[in-house]
Design a protein around this motif. Structure first.
Motif, mmCIF file in Angstrom:
data_model
loop_
_atom_site.group_PDB
_atom_site.id
_atom_site.type_symbol
_atom_site.label_atom_id
_atom_site.label_comp_id
_atom_site.label_asym_id
_atom_site.label_seq_id
_atom_site.Cartn_x
_atom_site.Cartn_y
_atom_site.Cartn_z
ATOM 1 N N ASP A 75 45.374 90.153 -3.381
ATOM 2 C CA ASP A 75 46.184 90.708 -4.311
ATOM 3 C C ASP A 75 47.726 90.372 -4.224
ATOM 4 O O ASP A 75 48.198 90.645 -3.366
ATOM 5 N N ILE A 76 48.133 89.838 -5.244
ATOM 6 C CA ILE A 76 49.462 89.337 -5.274
ATOM 7 C C ILE A 76 50.457 90.482 -5.273
ATOM 8 O O ILE A 76 51.657 90.105 -4.814
ATOM 9 N N ASN A 77 49.979 91.491 -5.801
ATOM 10 C CA ASN A 77 50.883 92.630 -5.960
ATOM 11 C C ASN A 77 50.762 93.788 -4.807
ATOM 12 O O ASN A 77 51.148 94.826 -5.131
ATOM 13 N N GLU A 78 50.110 93.309 -3.630
ATOM 14 C CA GLU A 78 49.888 94.248 -2.633
ATOM 15 C C GLU A 78 51.239 94.793 -2.008
ATOM 16 O O GLU A 78 51.304 95.771 -1.228
ATOM 17 N N SER A 94 48.385 88.643 -13.002
ATOM 18 C CA SER A 94 49.146 89.120 -12.049
ATOM 19 C C SER A 94 50.051 87.854 -11.513
ATOM 20 O O SER A 94 49.474 87.046 -11.175
ATOM 21 N N GLY A 95 51.231 88.227 -11.257
ATOM 22 C CA GLY A 95 52.433 87.127 -10.951
ATOM 23 C C GLY A 95 53.489 87.790 -10.131
ATOM 24 O O GLY A 95 53.577 88.744 -9.645
ATOM 25 N N LEU A 141 57.484 80.460 -9.027
ATOM 26 C CA LEU A 141 56.673 81.417 -10.086
ATOM 27 C C LEU A 141 55.243 81.286 -10.144
ATOM 28 O O LEU A 141 54.851 80.163 -10.285
ATOM 29 N N ARG A 142 54.365 82.309 -9.644
ATOM 30 C CA ARG A 142 53.169 82.381 -9.236
ATOM 31 C C ARG A 142 52.243 83.240 -10.427
ATOM 32 O O ARG A 142 52.797 84.193 -10.782
ATOM 33 N N VAL A 182 60.454 89.701 -7.821
ATOM 34 C CA VAL A 182 59.839 90.606 -8.540
ATOM 35 C C VAL A 182 58.243 90.397 -8.455
ATOM 36 O O VAL A 182 57.899 89.136 -8.324
ATOM 37 N N ASN A 183 57.458 91.205 -8.850
ATOM 38 C CA ASN A 183 55.948 91.041 -9.219
ATOM 39 C C ASN A 183 55.789 91.453 -10.693
ATOM 40 O O ASN A 183 56.629 92.388 -10.939
ATOM 41 N N PHE A 184 55.072 90.797 -11.157
ATOM 42 C CA PHE A 184 54.659 91.441 -12.793
ATOM 43 C C PHE A 184 53.097 91.471 -13.078
ATOM 44 O O PHE A 184 52.268 90.814 -12.395
#
Length: 316
Positions: A180-183, A310-311, A262-263, A293-295
């Protein structure tokens, strides 16, 4: 590009080759060829792209980080329609994208593009393969590329009895794709934005990007590939998300002035038309990632939240 898409429709790969480094597995081999091309960025075309993607950086002359991907699309497709490319180009799914920026070029730059295949990874639904583009700014004598863009495409395939063995083979998927990129983000969004995708946005973006994949144009053409409606281009939704994220956060000027990454992972398709919500989250201070930041782009479907992408954007 239209001719390349026609070639892609009729391209038939030869029998999948065995892996050179492990003869006991059926890991496909990607060609070692590459394509180079020198392009001068058209300010007019770049501005059309910027308007469509709502790109308004604090440094106005800089191109959008995703713009290199648009310039490289003909090169990527050219690689996929030449033997011995082992997959059918029509049907591959763009599931993730990484853009590493050392220095964003300006809109009048002349760039030398180098495009080639990278690694092949096992995926439970087939094979994931890399297409890598290096963009060198010809005004800079450095051998370091200004931008390195890596697309991760999924070619669907059945693995059968070899699944467990193949899953253990090297290389392994990058952690930011498989996890999960946003973990590592805060729970509360620090920014929110409604992003609307009109029913004709696929055709508008195709005209600018040259990506005329039928799944993005009309419901009637998308149905030939198993979709009830046309779906938005993944790189367009990523561009919109990055535009808002980089223009709204307090650290955007600092990020754009430094090397950054930027992923983005594409999760669920955006069926057109659609209303979505972009959420921006701060990265926890103890994160291994740099400043950034994450988005996440989501919509509500049948009362439940559906994630589309998710990035993350962070300095390196």
């Amino acid at each position: 590009m239209l001719k390349l898409y026609a070639n892609a429709v009729f391209y038939k790969p030869k029998a999948t080759q065995k892996s050179e480094h492990n003869a006991q597995t059926s890991v496909p081999i990607l060609p070692s060829t590459n394509i180079t091309k020198t392009v001068t960025v058209s300010a007019e075309h770049c501005q059309k792209y910027n308007r469509l993607c709502e790109w308004q950086p604090k440094i106005a002359s800089l191109i959008h980080p995703n713009y290199i991907q648009t310039l490289s699309m003909p090169l990527q497709l050219s690689l996929m329609v030449e033997q011995p490319f082992p997959f059918k180009p029509i049907g591959v799914v763009h599931i993730a994208n990484e853009i590493e920026v050392n220095q964003l070029p300006e809109q009048a730059s002349t760039l030398r593009l180098l495009c080639y295949f990278g690694k092949v990874y096992f995926h439970k639904r087939g094979w994931l393969f890399e297409v890598i583009t290096h963009a060198f700014d010809t005004s800079n004598a450095s051998n370091t590329p200004a931008v390195v863009a890596t697309s991760y495409y999924l070619a669907r395939a059945k693995h059968g009895a070899d699944t467990e063995h193949l899953a253990a083979c090297e290389p392994q998927l990058p952690a930011w794709i498989s996890n999960d990129i946003n973990e590592n983000q805060t729970k509360t969004a620090v920014g929110k934005k409604t992003l609307k995708f009109d029913s004709n946005i696929g055709r508008k973006y195709a005209k600018i990007s040259g990506d005329y994949n039928p799944i993005h144009l009309f419901a009637s053409t998308a149905k030939f590939f198993g979709f009830n409606k046309a779906i938005a281009h993944g790189m367009y939704s990523k561009a919109r998300a990055a535009s808002y994220t980089l223009s709204s956060i307090e650290t955007s000027t600092n990020i754009l002035s430094k090397p950054f990454v930027l992923r983005c992972s594409f999760v669920h398709a955006i069926f057109l038309p659609a209303n979505t919500q972009l959420n921006v989250f701060n990265v926890k201070q103890n994160s291994e990632a740099g400043q950034g930041v994450n988005f996440s782009l989501v919509s509500i479907h049948k009362g439940e939240q559906k994630q589309h992408l998710s990035g993350s954007i962070h300095t390196i």
